[in-house]
Design an enzyme around this catalytic site. Structure first.
Site, mmCIF file in Angstrom:
data_model
loop_
_atom_site.group_PDB
_atom_site.id
_atom_site.type_symbol
_atom_site.label_atom_id
_atom_site.label_comp_id
_atom_site.label_asym_id
_atom_site.label_seq_id
_atom_site.Cartn_x
_atom_site.Cartn_y
_atom_site.Cartn_z
ATOM 1 N N HIS A 36 27.012 2.184 68.872
ATOM 2 C CA HIS A 36 26.949 1.228 69.976
ATOM 3 C C HIS A 36 26.770 -0.153 69.375
ATOM 4 O O HIS A 36 26.148 -0.312 68.329
ATOM 5 C CB HIS A 36 25.801 1.570 70.940
ATOM 6 C CG HIS A 36 26.189 2.583 71.959
ATOM 7 N ND1 HIS A 36 25.963 2.413 73.298
ATOM 8 C CD2 HIS A 36 26.805 3.775 71.837
ATOM 9 C CE1 HIS A 36 26.414 3.458 73.960
ATOM 10 N NE2 HIS A 36 26.926 4.304 73.094
ATOM 11 N N CYS A 109 29.865 -0.237 75.649
ATOM 12 C CA CYS A 109 29.502 -1.493 75.012
ATOM 13 C C CYS A 109 30.486 -1.890 73.915
ATOM 14 O O CYS A 109 30.675 -3.082 73.656
ATOM 15 C CB CYS A 109 28.088 -1.388 74.435
ATOM 16 S SG CYS A 109 27.927 -0.095 73.199
#
Length: 449
Positions: A36, A109
């Protein structure tokens, strides 16, 4: 002294090392982490999660114990001002990066970081490491992939946002970007869309069948090309090759010039579908010119047998499911649109082939809702779709058709007027639950015409 015009990428392994330790066992391929990312600029880190876009001080989610310390990459210097960045962030928080659109695998993300860094650094190509963007698609096509991610479904960024919303951050709270603009968004009140991809077993791409199907003898270099491609998919690979333009040109040339059997051509198209999961492969494809370029091959679509048409369009669907692929297709939309329009109009084209065209458009236009076709291309394809849908399409395909129509018509409102004038009635599909929000949106716009 810190240079706040530097764009930084913060990379977090949310598996805390478990993916590196057990990924090979579960997935059949070594992976170094479940990634992420956040983007740092002007002393803030911008993140995207299930509550939308937020910002905090750099590495805050690490300090709160929600993720390990990140790796940091300096991507370059931005000339964007703070005001320009704030305007972009607010606009995106109202359109393509709203909280309800977040999905751990399909729109997360990393997709936000990809779009944000391209904006900051005025790049048309992805600046995010390829293994980060490619991992979700690899995981989804692997039998145990979702099992690996099931316990990670609450990602740290979303958790941090919820913690911030509950005012439990000790020192530097996470700040949510307020989304004020709620009208005229492309898919307001409509569930987030996900890419539609061909279901293939990437552990068995049948590469070993290609050579016997060739009508000529392969050279030693060509055999090595096939071996490189085979190694890319083998769980017990002895090396990890980086494919080149020569590899792709070889595959395409085999399909066009050296394999006459339809089943052999289908195998190569399936391999191209799998290879198109890789962003760097898309970059290579976009640079190929001449008769063996993807767009020139697409122009022969209506001359091909049905199954080849379907597999070829599925290849384009795979391309359209990547960031670089969407850029590539938008850049050549003036060449693609006439082919798609003709195929939808063509009475000889089968319903299956027409549906695959709609899937390409779906992956191109309905995932990143900022992407749109030109006025003329939207009208020509949209009008052809309306005419085709006047005879109801399969209930299993209706949701995809209506979603693409809404994407085209929201970009060019004239299309709603054209559809109304052609007496298109979406209410035929009102019994299909997935279609109901789309039908409501279409009818609302019909009333406004």
């Amino acid at each position: 002294m810190t240079n706040f015009t530097t764009v930084k990428l913060y990379i977090y392994d949310i598996s805390f090392g478990l993916a590196s330790a057990y990924g090979s066992t579960l997935l059949g391929k070594q992976i170094d982490g479940v990634w992420h990312t956040g983007v740092g600029v002007y002393g803030k880190e911008y993140l995207y999660g299930s509550s939308g876009i937020s910002y905090t001080t750099p590495e805050e989610i690490h300090r709160q114990g929600l993720a390990p310390k990140p790796k940091t990459l300096d991507l370059g210097q931005t000339k964007k001002t703070v005001s320009e960045i704030q305007s972009w962030i607010v606009e995106k928080s109202c359109s393509s990066f709203r909280g309800h659109q977040y999905d751990l695998l399909d729109w997360n993300c990393n997709n936000f970081s990809d779009e944000f860094t391209k904006y900051l650094l005025n790049s048309t190509n992805s600046l995010i490491p390829e293994e980060i963007l490619e991992l979700p698609r690899f995981v989804k096509t692997t039998p145990l992939g979702r099992m690996l991610l099931s316990f990670l479904n609450k990602d740290p960024i979303s958790a941090a946002q919820q913690t911030g919303n509950n005012n439990n951050f000790a020192d530097s709270s996470i700040h949510m970007v307020q989304s004020n603009a709620t009208n005229n968004m492309k898919f307001d009140n409509i569930p987030v869309r996900h890419c539609i991809l061909p279901v293939l077993d990437k552990m068995k791409p049948r590469i070993n069948l290609i050579e016997p199907m060739c009508k000529r003898t392969l050279s030693s270099d060509e055999k090595e090309f096939l071996n490189d491609i085979n190694q890319l998919f083998r769980p017990d690979a002895t090396y990890s090759p980086m494919l080149t333009r020569q590899h792709l040109m070889f595959l395409i040339s085999l399909m066009v010039n050296s394999i006459e059997d339809e089943s052999g051509q289908k195998i190569i198209l399936e391999i191209l579908q799998l290879l198109s999961e890789y962003e760097y492969i898309i970059k290579i494809l976009s640079d190929i010119e001449g008769q063996e370029s993807p767009i020139e091959l697409l122009k022969t679509l209506n001359d091909q047998p049905e199954q080849i048409q379907i597999e070829f369009l599925r290849w384009f669907s795979s391309i359209a499911a990547t960031s670089n692929g969407r850029t590539m297709l938008i850049n050549i939309q003036d060449e693609i649109a006439p082919v798609f329009t003709e195929s939808i109009h063509n009475e000889i084209s089968t319903s299956k082939a027409k549906y695959e065209i709609i899937v390409v458009l779906h992956n191109l236009l309905c995932i990143n809702t900022d992407i749109r076709l030109s006025f003329m291309n939207s009208i020509s394809i949209g009008s052809a779709m309306v005419q085709y849908m006047s005879t109801p399409v399969s209930i299993h395909e209706a949701d995809t058709f209506l979603a693409v129509f809404v994407a085209l018509a929201d970009a060019e409102k004239d299309l709603y007027g054209i559809a109304k004038a052609m007496e298109f009635s979406p209410d035929y599909y009102s019994s299909i639950v997935a279609c109901q929000p789309l039908i409501e949106k279409i009818n609302t716009n019909f009333q406004a015409v």
